[in-house]
Write a protein that holds these residues in place. Structure first.
Motif, PDB file in Angstrom:
ATOM      1  N   GLU A   6      -8.078 -51.579  55.706  1.00 34.69           N
ATOM      2  CA  GLU A   6      -8.781 -52.700  56.326  1.00 34.69           C
ATOM      3  C   GLU A   6      -7.785 -53.504  57.151  1.00 34.69           C
ATOM      4  OE1 GLU A   6     -11.706 -56.300  54.901  1.00 34.69           O
ATOM      5  OE2 GLU A   6     -10.041 -55.777  53.586  1.00 34.69           O
ATOM      6  N   ILE A   7      -8.270 -54.076  58.256  1.00 35.62           N
ATOM      7  CA  ILE A   7      -7.450 -54.947  59.101  1.00 35.62           C
ATOM      8  C   ILE A   7      -8.030 -56.353  59.020  1.00 35.62           C
ATOM      9  CG2 ILE A   7      -6.600 -55.437  61.425  1.00 35.62           C
ATOM     10  CD1 ILE A   7      -7.030 -52.430  62.041  1.00 35.62           C
ATOM     11  N   VAL A   8      -7.180 -57.311  58.663  1.00 37.83           N
ATOM     12  CA  VAL A   8      -7.600 -58.707  58.550  1.00 37.83           C
ATOM     13  C   VAL A   8      -6.783 -59.553  59.521  1.00 37.83           C
ATOM     14  CG1 VAL A   8      -7.699 -60.740  57.039  1.00 37.83           C
ATOM     15  CG2 VAL A   8      -8.313 -58.484  56.152  1.00 37.83           C
ATOM     16  N   CYS A   9      -7.456 -60.391  60.272  1.00 35.32           N
ATOM     17  CA  CYS A   9      -6.787 -61.351  61.144  1.00 35.32           C
ATOM     18  C   CYS A   9      -6.768 -62.699  60.431  1.00 35.32           C
ATOM     19  CB  CYS A   9      -7.516 -61.481  62.477  1.00 35.32           C
ATOM     20  SG  CYS A   9      -6.674 -62.603  63.624  1.00 35.32           S
ATOM     21  N   PHE A  29       0.488 -56.740  50.471  1.00 36.61           N
ATOM     22  CA  PHE A  29       0.721 -56.072  49.194  1.00 36.61           C
ATOM     23  C   PHE A  29      -0.561 -55.565  48.551  1.00 36.61           C
ATOM     24  CE2 PHE A  29       4.968 -57.986  49.425  1.00 36.61           C
ATOM     25  CZ  PHE A  29       5.713 -56.859  49.123  1.00 36.61           C
ATOM     26  N   ALA A  30      -1.708 -55.999  49.075  1.00 32.75           N
ATOM     27  CA  ALA A  30      -2.989 -55.462  48.627  1.00 32.75           C
ATOM     28  C   ALA A  30      -3.382 -54.234  49.462  1.00 32.75           C
ATOM     29  CB  ALA A  30      -4.072 -56.539  48.713  1.00 32.75           C
ATOM     30  N   GLY A  31      -2.499 -53.819  50.366  1.00 34.49           N
ATOM     31  CA  GLY A  31      -2.744 -52.629  51.165  1.00 34.49           C
ATOM     32  C   GLY A  31      -3.550 -52.871  52.425  1.00 34.49           C
ATOM     33  N   ILE A  32      -3.558 -54.100  52.886  1.00 35.34           N
ATOM     34  CA  ILE A  32      -4.334 -54.491  54.066  1.00 35.34           C
ATOM     35  C   ILE A  32      -3.390 -54.683  55.248  1.00 35.34           C
ATOM     36  CG2 ILE A  32      -5.753 -56.373  55.017  1.00 35.34           C
ATOM     37  CD1 ILE A  32      -6.786 -56.771  52.087  1.00 35.34           C
ATOM     38  N   ILE A  33      -3.812 -54.209  56.418  1.00 38.94           N
ATOM     39  CA  ILE A  33      -3.066 -54.474  57.648  1.00 38.94           C
ATOM     40  C   ILE A  33      -3.398 -55.891  58.088  1.00 38.94           C
ATOM     41  CG2 ILE A  33      -2.797 -53.861  60.085  1.00 38.94           C
ATOM     42  CD1 ILE A  33      -3.571 -50.973  59.267  1.00 38.94           C
ATOM     43  N   VAL A  34      -2.363 -56.682  58.349  1.00 38.25           N
ATOM     44  CA  VAL A  34      -2.554 -58.090  58.700  1.00 38.25           C
ATOM     45  C   VAL A  34      -2.105 -58.344  60.135  1.00 38.25           C
ATOM     46  CG1 VAL A  34      -1.904 -60.469  58.145  1.00 38.25           C
ATOM     47  CG2 VAL A  34      -2.195 -58.793  56.304  1.00 38.25           C
ATOM     48  N   VAL A  35      -2.947 -59.030  60.895  1.00 41.72           N
ATOM     49  CA  VAL A  35      -2.543 -59.588  62.181  1.00 41.72           C
ATOM     50  C   VAL A  35      -2.629 -61.095  62.030  1.00 41.72           C
ATOM     51  CG1 VAL A  35      -3.036 -57.617  63.679  1.00 41.72           C
ATOM     52  CG2 VAL A  35      -4.861 -59.167  63.104  1.00 41.72           C
ATOM     53  N   ALA A  36      -1.593 -61.773  62.476  1.00 37.16           N
ATOM     54  CA  ALA A  36      -1.464 -63.204  62.196  1.00 37.16           C
ATOM     55  C   ALA A  36      -1.040 -63.964  63.453  1.00 37.16           C
ATOM     56  CB  ALA A  36      -0.434 -63.410  61.081  1.00 37.16           C
TER      57      ALA A  36
END
Length: 103
Positions: A6-9, A29-36
């Protein structure tokens, strides 16, 4: 299982840099791709702020969902615009705290 993580912004005021970094770390660390949001070590110009704002909307386009980091319920003008954009593009939006009535 999905073919990709999953990708979360992450959206939120840069005044909450520590909280934004913590959300980034926890999601990663929960295995999510983060864009910030981008970060700057010094004040930025109005032109740079506008460019970064537009870039952040493109980050929302890449994401599966948006997480608003809003300690105390605070949502500023830029974050409010990002939330409106996310809703307009059909992205689910969640918050780390209930939104304040004063936002």
């Amino acid at each position: 299982m999905p073919n990709r993580p999953e990708i979360v912004c992450i959206c939120g005021s840069t005044r909450f840099a520590d909280e934004l970094r913590a959300a980034n770390r926890d999601l990663t660390f929960a295995g999510i791709i983060v864009v910030a949001p981008g970060e700057a070590d010094e004040p930025i110009t109005d032109e740079q702020k506008a460019m970064l704002g537009g870039l952040h909307l493109r980050k929302i386009d890449l994401a599966d969902r948006v997480l608003v980091v809003n300690p105390g319920g605070y949502i500023g003008e830029s974050t409010s615009r990002e939330i409106d954009y996310a809703h307009a593009t059909g992205k689910p939006v969640s918050f780390t705290a209930p939104a304040s009535a004063a936002t």
